[in-house]
Scaffold this active site. Structure first.
Site, mmCIF file in Angstrom:
data_model
loop_
_atom_site.group_PDB
_atom_site.id
_atom_site.type_symbol
_atom_site.label_atom_id
_atom_site.label_comp_id
_atom_site.label_asym_id
_atom_site.label_seq_id
_atom_site.Cartn_x
_atom_site.Cartn_y
_atom_site.Cartn_z
ATOM 1 N N TRP A 54 6.999 -1.073 -7.676
ATOM 2 C CA TRP A 54 8.115 -1.620 -6.898
ATOM 3 C C TRP A 54 9.333 -1.817 -7.800
ATOM 4 C CZ3 TRP A 54 11.291 -5.868 -6.953
ATOM 5 C CH2 TRP A 54 12.036 -6.106 -5.779
ATOM 6 N N PHE A 108 -3.530 -0.364 7.231
ATOM 7 C CA PHE A 108 -4.161 -1.677 7.101
ATOM 8 C C PHE A 108 -5.256 -1.664 6.028
ATOM 9 C CE2 PHE A 108 -2.531 -2.295 11.574
ATOM 10 C CZ PHE A 108 -1.536 -3.173 11.195
ATOM 11 N N LYS A 120 7.767 -6.253 10.751
ATOM 12 C CA LYS A 120 7.599 -5.619 9.445
ATOM 13 C C LYS A 120 8.903 -5.107 8.849
ATOM 14 C CE LYS A 120 4.586 -2.232 7.179
ATOM 15 N NZ LYS A 120 3.545 -1.214 7.373
ATOM 16 N N PHE A 139 2.890 -8.996 -9.359
ATOM 17 C CA PHE A 139 4.099 -9.794 -9.132
ATOM 18 C C PHE A 139 4.432 -10.569 -10.415
ATOM 19 C CE2 PHE A 139 3.118 -8.702 -4.900
ATOM 20 C CZ PHE A 139 4.185 -9.017 -4.075
ATOM 21 N N THR A 181 4.011 1.510 -0.820
ATOM 22 C CA THR A 181 4.763 1.515 -2.076
ATOM 23 C C THR A 181 3.899 2.034 -3.224
ATOM 24 O OG1 THR A 181 6.055 -0.378 -1.297
ATOM 25 C CG2 THR A 181 6.052 0.036 -3.667
ATOM 26 N N ALA A 236 -3.553 1.728 12.900
ATOM 27 C CA ALA A 236 -4.931 1.725 12.389
ATOM 28 C C ALA A 236 -5.802 0.641 12.995
ATOM 29 C CB ALA A 236 -4.926 1.579 10.868
ATOM 30 N N ARG A 289 2.429 8.537 6.879
ATOM 31 C CA ARG A 289 2.731 8.451 8.305
ATOM 32 C C ARG A 289 4.214 8.169 8.535
ATOM 33 N NH1 ARG A 289 -0.853 3.708 10.246
ATOM 34 N NH2 ARG A 289 -0.292 3.006 8.160
ATOM 35 N N LYS A 344 0.819 -1.225 0.000
ATOM 36 C CA LYS A 344 0.000 0.000 0.000
ATOM 37 C C LYS A 344 0.850 1.271 0.000
ATOM 38 C CE LYS A 344 -2.561 0.296 3.579
ATOM 39 N NZ LYS A 344 -1.633 1.102 4.425
#
Length: 557
Positions: A411, A302, A106, A383, A74, A274, A95, A72
């Site tokens: 990405w 999230f 993470k 992907f 990215t 969140a 954020r 998200k």
């Protein structure tokens, strides 16, 4: 072929001086305070006074997260870079990462691949010290509260009904429940206490929802820290703590200006969780981004049932914001996990599992379109293992809801991979929308909870436990019943049960605890087994992080 890690990509990037980034959005050296060569804080009072225009506001959210990842942040950064490649004036608003996830599971949280905000090491670690200031303000209030009781307790505070906790920005399960004030009278009044992680604290929520210093002070003053023996609320204002807390926060309140890998201006400011808090960057940074650009791209934490719901029902209500479009990020891999596929089996085509998982995406999209009445596009973060058949199935199902799908390869390709998404966003923001909240403020607390559970989660209703109902009755009598609600629940399911993947139905949400965050301006509703202080995993990300003799950081992500 060897792939570079996120931190290696970021360290190989040649950054522009932050003064040059500021100049792109019309800010002079007099408008910013330099924090080294590549970071600055912005004099938001002056800038907002001189820039009254409002750019388009685009929210990026996502499907219910899985270990397969959605990308998200990215996608948010890549979309901004894509808009820049279309010669649009764009600013991204994100954020700040918490040290808890950075050193926990993470890892870094500044985007990934060729869609990152930089300098990523600084952003992921101490940055400009905002979180330290927030923690200090929180703990100053805790110290003044305990000192008041120790010095005679003129406010008649019941030590058994203290609701305020200390905080630290680290995953530390050892601090969830503590007994302090031990060691004799001179060391304080013994009582049960505990710590929240800083990003779950009310100070963080207050910080991110405040419009300016005056609003910050009023919100701080309203914070309820305890109740008296005769059940009256005691506030930070009653403890005369507000001035000193504001002094700690005044510089932190200025948004941080950085850049993406492609030189797009970015504000990174504030960072509430969140699943526990409201999960959005600061109101000040969002308004600043809108005032300095034609497109302000922001995100909420999230899945859309958590971050987007709170962005729309809490932040937009509080700050009088109206979004122009929403992007829902999904991956074929994550959807196949929602369809029952194991993480080790996601690299092979499986249309059956994808079809089983697609209802999760479709429910999020339907909520944005039908509950909140906002234009929406699905961004499939593609992907290499995704097949054309799988992509075609996602496109076909989304079209049934009247929503387009844009493939995103940000990405791997940065802004170039976000151009198709950017073009769809440009089209969407010019559509008229009838933005609507999922509930109105004049509903009862219980009816607001029910509205979110039934309209957004897809549940049948709520089960409010007797203790929670008593808390609701008390808060209503104290005059807090008109506040919006902030539901704390698992991020892994629409329900309060993390094992219910996909788009579950025939479920109720159990409400265990209800408390007021009067400074933030919402009622916190605790469900499931949500904790406000996470713990580190068996193998924390911190074990992989190191620094060489030259000061170069490795292993951050």
């Amino acid at each position: 072929m060897a792939f570079l890690s996120d931190i290696e990509i970021a360290q190989n990037c040649v950054l522009e001086p932050i003064g040059k980034i500021a100049d792109k959005i019309g800010l002079s050296d007099d408008d910013i305070e330099f924090y080294g060569k590549y970071k600055a804080k912005v004099d938001y009072v002056k800038v907002l006074k001189n820039n009254t225009k409002k750019g388009k506001l685009v929210l990026v959210t996502a499907i219910t997260p899985t270990p397969a990842g959605e990308g998200k942040t990215t996608t948010t950064i890549g979309l901004a870079d894509g808009l820049k490649r279309l010669d649009k004036k764009v600013v991204v608003a994100l954020r700040e990462p918490s040290l808890g996830p950075v050193f926990g599971i993470k890892g870094g949280a500044a985007g990934g691949g060729y869609a990152q905000v930089v300098p990523m090491e600084d952003i992921n670690l101490h940055f400009t010290g905002d979180f330290h200031a927030i923690g200090a303000a929180n703990n100053l209030l805790a110290a003044m509260l305990d000192n008041h009781i120790y010095q005679g307790n003129a406010l008649n505070i019941d030590p058994r009904r203290i609701t305020w906790k200390r905080c630290v920005d680290m995953n530390d399960r050892q601090l969830r429940f503590v007994t302090d004030g031990l060691g004799g009278r001179v060391n304080g009044v013994p009582r049960e206490d505990g710590f929240d992680i800083t990003v779950a604290s009310e100070i963080m929520a207050v910080f991110c929802l405040a419009n300016d210093i005056d609003d910050l002070k009023q919100r701080l003053s309203n914070i309820v820290v305890a109740y008296t023996y005769d059940e009256k609320p005691v506030t930070a204002g009653d403890l005369k703590a507000v001035g000193a807390m504001t002094a700690l926060l005044k510089d932190a309140l200025k948004p941080n200006l950085v850049q993406t890998l492609e030189g797009t201006p970015a504000f990174v400011h504030g960072g509430p969780f969140a699943n526990i808090a409201h999960g959005c960057n600061s109101v000040i940074a969002t308004k600043l981004a809108m005032s300095l650009s034609d497109y302000a791209i922001t995100e909420a934490g999230f899945g859309a049932d958590l971050g987007a719901e709170k962005f729309l029902d809490i932040k937009c209500r509080s700050a009088a914001l109206k979004p122009d479009a929403v992007v829902v990020v999904a991956t074929v891999r994550a959807l196949k996990m929602h369809g029952g596929k194991l993480k080790t089996e996601l690299g092979t085509e499986d249309l059956s599992a994808l079809k089983q998982g697609l209802p999760n995406l479709l429910r999020h999209v339907k909520n944005i379109k039908d509950v909140y009445k906002l234009p929406c596009v699905v961004a499939v973060n593609r992907f290499p293992t995704d097949t054309d058949n799988e992509i075609d199935l996602v496109i076909k199902e989304c079209k049934k809801l009247g929503v387009n799908v844009a493939l995103s390869t940000v990405w791997a390709e940065g802004g170039k991979g976000g151009i198709a998404l950017a073009e769809e966003v440009v089209r969407l923001v010019n559509e008229k929308n009838d933005f609507t909240f999922s509930y109105e403020s004049d509903l009862s607390i219980a009816d607001k909870i029910k509205a979110v559970v039934t309209k957004v989660y897809g549940g049948d209703g709520v089960n409010i436990l007797p203790q929670a109902q008593k808390q609701i009755d008390t808060l209503t009598k104290l005059g807090y019943g008109n506040l919006p609600i902030c539901i704390a629940k698992t991020q892994y399911s629409f329900s309060d049960d993390p094992t219910k993947l996909g788009a579950p139905d025939n479920f109720t949400v159990t409400v265990k605890n209800v408390k007021v965050s009067a400074g933030a301006g919402f009622i916190v509703v605790l469900t499931g087994d949500i904790m406000t202080m996470p713990g580190l995993p068996k193998v924390p990300s911190a074990e992989k992080i190191d620094v060489d003799a030259s000061g170069k950081i490795t292993g951050l992500f």
